[in-house]
Design an enzyme around this catalytic site. Structure first.
Site, PDB file in Angstrom:
ATOM      1  N   GLY A 142      -9.934  58.353  57.975  1.00  0.00           N
ATOM      2  CA  GLY A 142      -9.829  59.361  59.928  1.00  0.00           C
ATOM      3  C   GLY A 142     -10.503  58.331  59.895  1.00  0.00           C
ATOM      4  O   GLY A 142     -10.776  57.339  60.269  1.00  0.00           O
ATOM      5  N   ASP A 143      -9.806  57.939  61.534  1.00  0.00           N
ATOM      6  CA  ASP A 143     -10.263  57.261  62.251  1.00  0.00           C
ATOM      7  C   ASP A 143      -9.689  56.306  62.181  1.00  0.00           C
ATOM      8  O   ASP A 143     -10.204  55.177  62.717  1.00  0.00           O
ATOM      9  CB  ASP A 143     -11.256  57.486  62.819  1.00  0.00           C
ATOM     10  CG  ASP A 143     -11.609  58.901  63.542  1.00  0.00           C
ATOM     11  OD1 ASP A 143     -10.984  60.019  63.653  1.00  0.00           O
ATOM     12  OD2 ASP A 143     -12.727  59.209  62.622  1.00  0.00           O
ATOM     13  N   LYS A 167      -4.428  55.886  63.545  1.00  0.00           N
ATOM     14  CA  LYS A 167      -3.375  55.936  63.493  1.00  0.00           C
ATOM     15  C   LYS A 167      -2.342  56.052  64.904  1.00  0.00           C
ATOM     16  O   LYS A 167      -1.381  55.936  65.052  1.00  0.00           O
ATOM     17  CB  LYS A 167      -2.827  57.287  62.814  1.00  0.00           C
ATOM     18  CG  LYS A 167      -3.572  56.914  61.215  1.00  0.00           C
ATOM     19  CD  LYS A 167      -3.331  57.827  60.800  1.00  0.00           C
ATOM     20  CE  LYS A 167      -4.530  59.232  61.318  1.00  0.00           C
ATOM     21  NZ  LYS A 167      -6.061  59.161  60.723  1.00  0.00           N
ATOM     22  N   GLY A 168      -2.994  56.299  65.771  1.00  0.00           N
ATOM     23  CA  GLY A 168      -2.079  56.746  67.114  1.00  0.00           C
ATOM     24  C   GLY A 168      -1.272  55.208  67.667  1.00  0.00           C
ATOM     25  O   GLY A 168      -0.527  54.978  68.157  1.00  0.00           O
ATOM     26  N   LYS A 169      -2.223  54.312  67.764  1.00  0.00           N
ATOM     27  CA  LYS A 169      -1.466  53.498  67.940  1.00  0.00           C
ATOM     28  C   LYS A 169      -0.055  52.782  67.155  1.00  0.00           C
ATOM     29  O   LYS A 169       0.636  52.224  67.607  1.00  0.00           O
ATOM     30  CB  LYS A 169      -2.373  51.683  67.740  1.00  0.00           C
ATOM     31  CG  LYS A 169      -2.342  50.786  68.313  1.00  0.00           C
ATOM     32  CD  LYS A 169      -3.624  49.847  68.345  1.00  0.00           C
ATOM     33  CE  LYS A 169      -2.939  48.490  68.540  1.00  0.00           C
ATOM     34  NZ  LYS A 169      -2.811  47.394  68.383  1.00  0.00           N
ATOM     35  N   GLY A 218      -8.178  62.964  66.611  1.00  0.00           N
ATOM     36  CA  GLY A 218      -8.087  62.417  67.830  1.00  0.00           C
ATOM     37  C   GLY A 218      -7.885  61.521  67.997  1.00  0.00           C
ATOM     38  O   GLY A 218      -8.098  60.743  67.346  1.00  0.00           O
ATOM     39  N   HIS A 219      -5.653  60.994  68.146  1.00  0.00           N
ATOM     40  CA  HIS A 219      -5.588  59.886  68.468  1.00  0.00           C
ATOM     41  C   HIS A 219      -5.537  58.923  69.766  1.00  0.00           C
ATOM     42  O   HIS A 219      -5.140  59.854  70.644  1.00  0.00           O
ATOM     43  CB  HIS A 219      -4.091  60.101  68.277  1.00  0.00           C
ATOM     44  CG  HIS A 219      -3.710  60.414  66.802  1.00  0.00           C
ATOM     45  ND1 HIS A 219      -2.374  61.334  65.763  1.00  0.00           N
ATOM     46  CD2 HIS A 219      -5.074  60.585  66.042  1.00  0.00           C
ATOM     47  CE1 HIS A 219      -2.898  60.938  64.985  1.00  0.00           C
ATOM     48  NE2 HIS A 219      -4.223  61.071  64.514  1.00  0.00           N
ATOM     49  N   THR A 220      -6.484  58.292  69.881  1.00  0.00           N
ATOM     50  CA  THR A 220      -6.383  56.943  71.125  1.00  0.00           C
ATOM     51  C   THR A 220      -5.069  55.999  70.998  1.00  0.00           C
ATOM     52  O   THR A 220      -4.878  55.713  70.364  1.00  0.00           O
ATOM     53  CB  THR A 220      -7.467  56.189  71.176  1.00  0.00           C
ATOM     54  OG1 THR A 220      -8.122  57.544  70.744  1.00  0.00           O
ATOM     55  CG2 THR A 220      -7.658  55.853  72.678  1.00  0.00           C
ATOM     56  N   GLN A 259      -6.343  62.634  60.274  1.00  0.00           N
ATOM     57  CA  GLN A 259      -7.274  62.546  59.427  1.00  0.00           C
ATOM     58  C   GLN A 259      -6.581  61.999  58.460  1.00  0.00           C
ATOM     59  O   GLN A 259      -6.204  60.558  58.717  1.00  0.00           O
ATOM     60  CB  GLN A 259      -7.744  63.850  58.772  1.00  0.00           C
ATOM     61  CG  GLN A 259      -8.963  64.863  59.873  1.00  0.00           C
ATOM     62  CD  GLN A 259      -7.272  65.934  60.214  1.00  0.00           C
ATOM     63  OE1 GLN A 259      -6.393  66.262  60.061  1.00  0.00           O
ATOM     64  NE2 GLN A 259      -7.255  66.249  61.796  1.00  0.00           N
ATOM     65  N   VAL A 308      -5.176  43.837  66.174  1.00  0.00           N
ATOM     66  CA  VAL A 308      -6.319  42.470  66.246  1.00  0.00           C
ATOM     67  C   VAL A 308      -7.011  43.008  67.687  1.00  0.00           C
ATOM     68  O   VAL A 308      -7.124  42.961  68.466  1.00  0.00           O
ATOM     69  CB  VAL A 308      -5.819  41.160  66.483  1.00  0.00           C
ATOM     70  CG1 VAL A 308      -5.636  40.831  65.359  1.00  0.00           C
ATOM     71  CG2 VAL A 308      -4.806  41.347  67.322  1.00  0.00           C
TER      72      VAL A 308
HETATM   73  P1  IMP Z   1     -12.633  69.623  59.687  1.00  0.00           P
HETATM   74  O1  IMP Z   1     -11.293  69.689  59.596  1.00  0.00           O
HETATM   75  O2  IMP Z   1     -12.882  70.278  61.121  1.00  0.00           O
HETATM   76  O3  IMP Z   1     -12.769  71.096  59.254  1.00  0.00           O
HETATM   77  O4  IMP Z   1     -13.517  68.919  59.395  1.00  0.00           O
HETATM   78  C1  IMP Z   1     -14.242  67.999  58.546  1.00  0.00           C
HETATM   79  C2  IMP Z   1     -14.623  66.974  57.968  1.00  0.00           C
HETATM   80  O5  IMP Z   1     -13.213  66.256  58.014  1.00  0.00           O
HETATM   81  C3  IMP Z   1     -15.539  66.510  58.958  1.00  0.00           C
HETATM   82  O6  IMP Z   1     -16.374  66.135  58.017  1.00  0.00           O
HETATM   83  C4  IMP Z   1     -15.430  66.418  59.646  1.00  0.00           C
HETATM   84  O7  IMP Z   1     -15.651  65.787  60.523  1.00  0.00           O
HETATM   85  C5  IMP Z   1     -13.604  65.594  59.044  1.00  0.00           C
HETATM   86  N1  IMP Z   1     -12.736  65.385  59.994  1.00  0.00           N
HETATM   87  C6  IMP Z   1     -11.532  66.081  60.625  1.00  0.00           C
HETATM   88  N2  IMP Z   1     -11.217  65.699  61.603  1.00  0.00           N
HETATM   89  C7  IMP Z   1     -11.208  64.227  61.594  1.00  0.00           C
HETATM   90  C8  IMP Z   1     -10.487  62.852  62.261  1.00  0.00           C
HETATM   91  O8  IMP Z   1      -9.154  63.526  63.238  1.00  0.00           O
HETATM   92  N3  IMP Z   1     -11.214  61.810  62.180  1.00  0.00           N
HETATM   93  C9  IMP Z   1     -12.142  61.863  61.212  1.00  0.00           C
HETATM   94  N4  IMP Z   1     -12.821  63.072  60.323  1.00  0.00           N
HETATM   95  C10 IMP Z   1     -12.748  64.013  60.974  1.00  0.00           C
END
Ligand code: IMP
Length: 422
Positions: free
Chosen positions: A12-13, A16-18, A40-42, A218, A408
């Site tokens: 995750g992170d 993707k938002g971009k 959280g998509h920025t 994610q 970049v």
């Molecule tokens: P949950 O989705 O809140 O149940 O969290 C389960 C796991 O997924 C944890 O390790 C969170 O940090 C991770 N996680 C959930 N959503 C994100 C995301 O958007 N980005 C990165 N990690 C995420």
């Protein structure tokens, strides 16, 4: 009639938002198919930064956006996000919500927190947004779906049925049917006009040869089946989640684009074979602004892991990747890439299924010289420094998938497209 899915291909992170923001300018409909406001998509453009959690990035193009049946939706969070967008003069009149999406209610958030507490030092590190407990109710067949939620009578009836069950399971819960109903029925009134059978909307869009973009949240390493279980989220973030989470068939996906960081990050607990600590990790964290959009937690940092991305390629049938945050590696003298793992002395090329094995794997690393030239203004592959080009080529070779875009910098203009997917 291209259907394109964009999926996070690490933990995750990945940014993707971009990419969904870029692709959504060419899409007629943008669909989210799993997860909730744990994402959280920025998105940055015109020197403005927007953070989205539930609403698909397509909202900025003025196209219809769909919150699919595979999502879990906190109505209060959704309305806050809609207000945030409206305050920024973004039109939200084309949000469609599946009548089959599950509703996150206050007891789900409380249960999430309680479960984390009871797990002690084995806690998952969830976002505490009630995601897991809401999916649990879905599969236990005691969830409340959007179609019921927006019908006052049904909502109350279902709540009266479900809340006692949850209280029996968690006697600590201090909620009443009346209390939740009185607050949430007001949210339901506002949400009601957005709720419909979104699978029909998508079917019509396909029939009319519209471009459809499926936006994953994610990353695939957080997949409930193929991720680093149990340190995962409770849905299918990969292309494998599209059919069940949007109500479409597999033939509707033409391209699957994996969003991949030029290095690796992870938030929360769990195995992370290429994790590094110290000066390089700290620099990458600061330059890459590697802090959670939702929880603000510092992200763990690691080298590029080809085993992870290969697993994502297999799960999602990736047809290309977009390599993100390449500029963050500028100035790192020597880069490492993980090409395989060793497990108890044996070389392996896939993630083992148990956490105990995952905790024992060691990365097989190869090193490459880095680059020091500023790459934030390049507009083509040809302009990249030679060492950077070599890094990209090596990644493509290891993951058996072409790089179709790379990024970049945070701005919309800093995305270099090598192959158009729409
Ligand atoms: P949950 O989705 O809140 O149940 O969290 C389960 C796991 O997924 C944890 O390790 C969170 O940090 C991770 N996680 C959930 N959503 C994100 C995301 O958007 N980005 C990165 N990690 C995420």
């Amino acid at each position: 009639m291209p259907g394109v899915v964009v999926v996070g291909s690490q933990w995750g992170d990945e940014g993707k938002g971009k990419i969904t923001d870029y692709l959504s300018s060419k899409a007629d409909v943008v669909v989210r198919y799993q997860g909730g406001n744990n994402a959280g998509h920025t998105i940055e453009f015109n020197n403005q930064k927007y953070a989205l959690r539930l609403v698909p990035s397509g909202i900025f193009s003025g196209n219809p956006v769909v919150l699919g049946n595979g999502m879990v939706i906190n109505p209060k969070a959704l309305l806050e996000e809609i207000k945030y967008l409206n305050d920024a003069n973004i039109n939200t009149s084309k949000i469609l919500i599946s009548d089959r999406a599950h509703v996150i209610l206050p007891y789900h958030l409380e249960i999430d927190a309680l479960q984390e507490k009871y797990r002690g030092d084995k806690n998952i590190g969830t976002t505490k947004k009630g995601i897991g407990p809401t999916y649990v109710d879905k599969y236990a067949r005691i969830g409340i779906r959007m179609g019921e939620f927006v019908n006052e009578e049904l909502f109350k009836e279902r709540l009266a049925e479900v809340l006692p069950l949850k209280k029996r399971e968690y006697p600590e819960l201090d909620f009443s049917v009346e209390g939740i109903f009185e607050e949430y029925k007001e949210y339901a009134k506002i949400i009601k006009p957005m709720v419909c059978d979104t699978a029909l909307v998508l079917d019509e869009a396909f029939e009319n040869k519209k471009n459809i973009l499926f936006e994953g949240a994610q990353g695939t390493m957080l997949d409930i089946d193929y991720g680093t279980y149990p340190y995962v989220t409770s849905s299918h973030p990969g292309a494998n989640g599209v059919c069940e989470g949007a109500g479409v068939g597999p033939v509707m996906i033409d391209e699957a684009i994996g969003i991949v960081k030029a290095y690796t990050t992870r938030v929360g607990s769990g195995a992370f074979p290429t994790e590094i600590e110290g000066e390089i990790a700290n620099t990458i964290r600061e330059v890459g602004r590697e802090y959670g959009t939702v929880t603000k937690r510092p992200r763990r940092i690691g080298w590029f892991d080809a085993v992870v991305v290969n697993q994502s390629r297999r799960m999602s049938g990736l047809t290309g990747i977009s390599l993100m945050l390449l500029d963050v590696l500028t100035g790192v003298e020597e880069l490492s890439i993980c090409t395989a793992y060793t497990l108890d002395g044996k070389v392996i090329h896939a993630l083992p299924s148990t956490i105990s094995e995952l905790d024992r794997v060691q990365p097989v690393l190869e090193t490459m010289p880095g680059w020091s030239e500023d790459i934030t203004t390049v507009t083509s592959f040809a302009e990249l420094p030679e060492n950077c080009k070599k890094y990209l080529h090596r990644i493509e070779e290891l993951i058996k998938c072409p790089i179709v875009m790379f990024s970049v910098g945070p701005d919309r203009t800093q995305t270099i497209v090598l192959k158009e997917v729409f």
